[in-house]
Write a protein that holds these residues in place. Structure first.
Motif, mmCIF file in Angstrom:
data_model
loop_
_atom_site.group_PDB
_atom_site.id
_atom_site.type_symbol
_atom_site.label_atom_id
_atom_site.label_comp_id
_atom_site.label_asym_id
_atom_site.label_seq_id
_atom_site.Cartn_x
_atom_site.Cartn_y
_atom_site.Cartn_z
ATOM 1 N N ALA A 5 0.852 -1.186 0.000
ATOM 2 C CA ALA A 5 0.000 0.000 0.000
ATOM 3 C C ALA A 5 0.892 1.240 0.000
ATOM 4 O O ALA A 5 2.034 1.203 0.467
ATOM 5 N N ASN A 6 0.365 2.324 -0.504
ATOM 6 C CA ASN A 6 1.091 3.592 -0.424
ATOM 7 C C ASN A 6 0.597 4.345 0.816
ATOM 8 O O ASN A 6 0.047 5.423 0.738
ATOM 9 N N ASP A 7 0.802 3.712 1.964
ATOM 10 C CA ASP A 7 0.405 4.330 3.226
ATOM 11 C C ASP A 7 1.658 4.747 4.003
ATOM 12 O O ASP A 7 2.773 4.662 3.473
ATOM 13 N N ALA A 8 1.489 5.160 5.221
ATOM 14 C CA ALA A 8 2.606 5.679 6.010
ATOM 15 C C ALA A 8 3.716 4.654 6.223
ATOM 16 O O ALA A 8 4.881 5.027 6.372
ATOM 17 N N ASP A 9 3.389 3.366 6.232
ATOM 18 C CA ASP A 9 4.387 2.322 6.483
ATOM 19 C C ASP A 9 4.691 1.466 5.266
ATOM 20 O O ASP A 9 5.446 0.514 5.369
ATOM 21 N N TRP A 10 4.067 1.762 4.127
ATOM 22 C CA TRP A 10 4.164 0.899 2.943
ATOM 23 C C TRP A 10 3.798 -0.529 3.355
ATOM 24 O O TRP A 10 4.560 -1.477 3.202
ATOM 25 N N THR A 11 2.606 -0.664 3.895
ATOM 26 C CA THR A 11 2.116 -1.957 4.388
ATOM 27 C C THR A 11 2.147 -2.998 3.281
ATOM 28 O O THR A 11 1.552 -2.804 2.222
ATOM 29 N N MET A 12 2.835 -4.096 3.541
ATOM 30 C CA MET A 12 3.021 -5.151 2.553
ATOM 31 C C MET A 12 1.800 -6.053 2.453
ATOM 32 O O MET A 12 1.302 -6.550 3.453
ATOM 33 N N GLU A 13 1.345 -6.245 1.223
ATOM 34 C CA GLU A 13 0.307 -7.225 0.927
ATOM 35 C C GLU A 13 0.979 -8.544 0.534
ATOM 36 O O GLU A 13 0.504 -9.617 0.868
ATOM 37 N N PHE A 14 2.106 -8.418 -0.191
ATOM 38 C CA PHE A 14 2.877 -9.587 -0.611
ATOM 39 C C PHE A 14 4.354 -9.217 -0.586
ATOM 40 O O PHE A 14 4.729 -8.120 -0.981
ATOM 41 N N LEU A 15 5.173 -10.140 -0.108
ATOM 42 C CA LEU A 15 6.620 -9.962 -0.121
ATOM 43 C C LEU A 15 7.238 -11.349 -0.201
ATOM 44 O O LEU A 15 6.999 -12.185 0.676
ATOM 45 N N SER A 16 7.992 -11.592 -1.253
ATOM 46 C CA SER A 16 8.542 -12.935 -1.456
ATOM 47 C C SER A 16 9.628 -13.262 -0.427
ATOM 48 O O SER A 16 10.225 -12.376 0.185
ATOM 49 N N ASP A 17 9.862 -14.547 -0.273
ATOM 50 C CA ASP A 17 10.779 -15.031 0.761
ATOM 51 C C ASP A 17 12.231 -14.616 0.555
ATOM 52 O O ASP A 17 13.025 -14.704 1.487
ATOM 53 N N GLU A 18 12.588 -14.147 -0.623
ATOM 54 C CA GLU A 18 13.966 -13.709 -0.861
ATOM 55 C C GLU A 18 14.339 -12.538 0.045
ATOM 56 O O GLU A 18 15.518 -12.257 0.266
ATOM 57 N N ILE A 19 13.343 -11.881 0.636
ATOM 58 C CA ILE A 19 13.644 -10.786 1.567
ATOM 59 C C ILE A 19 14.465 -11.289 2.748
ATOM 60 O O ILE A 19 15.242 -10.545 3.334
ATOM 61 N N THR A 20 14.340 -12.581 3.088
ATOM 62 C CA THR A 20 15.130 -13.135 4.191
ATOM 63 C C THR A 20 16.609 -13.101 3.868
ATOM 64 O O THR A 20 17.428 -12.733 4.710
ATOM 65 N N THR A 21 16.971 -13.462 2.634
ATOM 66 C CA THR A 21 18.365 -13.405 2.205
ATOM 67 C C THR A 21 18.876 -11.965 2.236
ATOM 68 O O THR A 21 20.002 -11.700 2.642
ATOM 69 N N ILE A 22 18.036 -11.045 1.839
ATOM 70 C CA ILE A 22 18.425 -9.634 1.736
ATOM 71 C C ILE A 22 18.507 -8.956 3.102
ATOM 72 O O ILE A 22 19.458 -8.228 3.379
ATOM 73 N N GLN A 60 6.973 0.728 -9.049
ATOM 74 C CA GLN A 60 6.108 1.740 -9.663
ATOM 75 C C GLN A 60 4.721 1.655 -9.058
ATOM 76 O O GLN A 60 4.319 0.622 -8.521
ATOM 77 N N GLY A 61 4.018 2.774 -9.158
ATOM 78 C CA GLY A 61 2.631 2.800 -8.747
ATOM 79 C C GLY A 61 1.765 2.123 -9.791
ATOM 80 O O GLY A 61 2.021 2.249 -10.987
ATOM 81 N N ILE A 62 0.751 1.404 -9.331
ATOM 82 C CA ILE A 62 -0.221 0.772 -10.215
ATOM 83 C C ILE A 62 -1.538 1.522 -10.034
ATOM 84 O O ILE A 62 -2.033 1.646 -8.907
ATOM 85 N N PHE A 63 -2.076 2.003 -11.139
ATOM 86 C CA PHE A 63 -3.256 2.860 -11.111
ATOM 87 C C PHE A 63 -4.439 2.176 -11.779
ATOM 88 O O PHE A 63 -4.266 1.384 -12.713
ATOM 89 N N ASP A 64 -5.665 2.519 -11.338
ATOM 90 C CA ASP A 64 -6.849 2.001 -12.013
ATOM 91 C C ASP A 64 -7.188 2.885 -13.219
ATOM 92 O O ASP A 64 -6.483 3.865 -13.502
ATOM 93 N N ARG A 65 -8.247 2.555 -13.920
ATOM 94 C CA ARG A 65 -8.637 3.300 -15.131
ATOM 95 C C ARG A 65 -8.944 4.762 -14.862
ATOM 96 O O ARG A 65 -8.819 5.604 -15.736
ATOM 97 N N LEU A 84 -4.439 5.587 -7.507
ATOM 98 C CA LEU A 84 -3.336 4.705 -7.145
ATOM 99 C C LEU A 84 -3.883 3.522 -6.357
ATOM 100 O O LEU A 84 -4.565 3.701 -5.341
ATOM 101 N N LEU A 85 -3.599 2.308 -6.829
ATOM 102 C CA LEU A 85 -4.056 1.103 -6.151
ATOM 103 C C LEU A 85 -3.016 0.583 -5.163
ATOM 104 O O LEU A 85 -3.342 0.248 -4.031
ATOM 105 N N TRP A 86 -1.757 0.478 -5.616
ATOM 106 C CA TRP A 86 -0.669 -0.049 -4.795
ATOM 107 C C TRP A 86 0.648 0.186 -5.509
ATOM 108 O O TRP A 86 0.687 0.690 -6.607
ATOM 109 N N LEU A 87 1.733 -0.227 -4.854
ATOM 110 C CA LEU A 87 3.065 -0.189 -5.443
ATOM 111 C C LEU A 87 3.527 -1.625 -5.653
ATOM 112 O O LEU A 87 3.386 -2.466 -4.781
ATOM 113 N N ASP A 88 4.057 -1.901 -6.822
ATOM 114 C CA ASP A 88 4.657 -3.196 -7.143
ATOM 115 C C ASP A 88 6.130 -2.977 -7.409
ATOM 116 O O ASP A 88 6.517 -1.961 -7.994
#
Length: 124
Positions: free
Chosen positions: A27-44, A107-112, A116-120
């Motif tokens: 989400a493009n909120d104050a914390d960039w709340t994650m809806e999805f984050l792949s497991d590679e973040i553990t390595t990083i 980038q931001g993903i926008f509806d028609r 702004l819907l979310w950031l991918d």
């Protein structure tokens, strides 16, 4: 046409697992709340991806090195405003206290209607 959603989900998981970076949707909120984050973040980062989903115990903004945080927020905000992708290099504080440089491309993903819907993106 009968779709096999289990098969499709398994193929998607395999694809994501083999990408050498952490794929995210937030989400493009104050914390960039994650809806999805792949497991590679553990390595990083040393943190589990699940720690970030819906801010379970971490937020992405919380691991950004304090001196870089305002710049990262500004650059993402500016890119969203002009509907352009962003590529930002910045430091994070890993779970072991070490400082690491990452490259965040998104980038931001926008509806028609232009809402702004979310950031991918991907963190490398």
């Amino acid at each position: 046409m009968d779709l096999d959603y289990e098969y499709i989900n398994e193929r998607f998981k395999t694809l994501i697992t083999n990408i050498p970076g952490a794929i995210y949707r937030c989400a493009n909120d104050a914390d960039w709340t994650m809806e999805f984050l792949s497991d590679e973040i553990t390595t990083i980062s040393g943190y589990r991806g699940a720690d970030f989903i819906q801010n379970q115990s971490q937020t992405i903004k919380s691991i950004i090195y304090p001196e870089d945080r305002d710049r990262v927020i500004r650059e993402v905000t500016e890119a969203i405003a002009v509907r352009q992708p962003y590529t930002i290099e910045y430091r994070i504080i890993r779970s072991d206290g070490e400082i690491s440089w990452i490259n965040d491309r998104g980038q931001g993903i926008f509806d028609r209607d232009g809402k702004l819907l979310w950031l991918d993106g991907i963190i490398l």
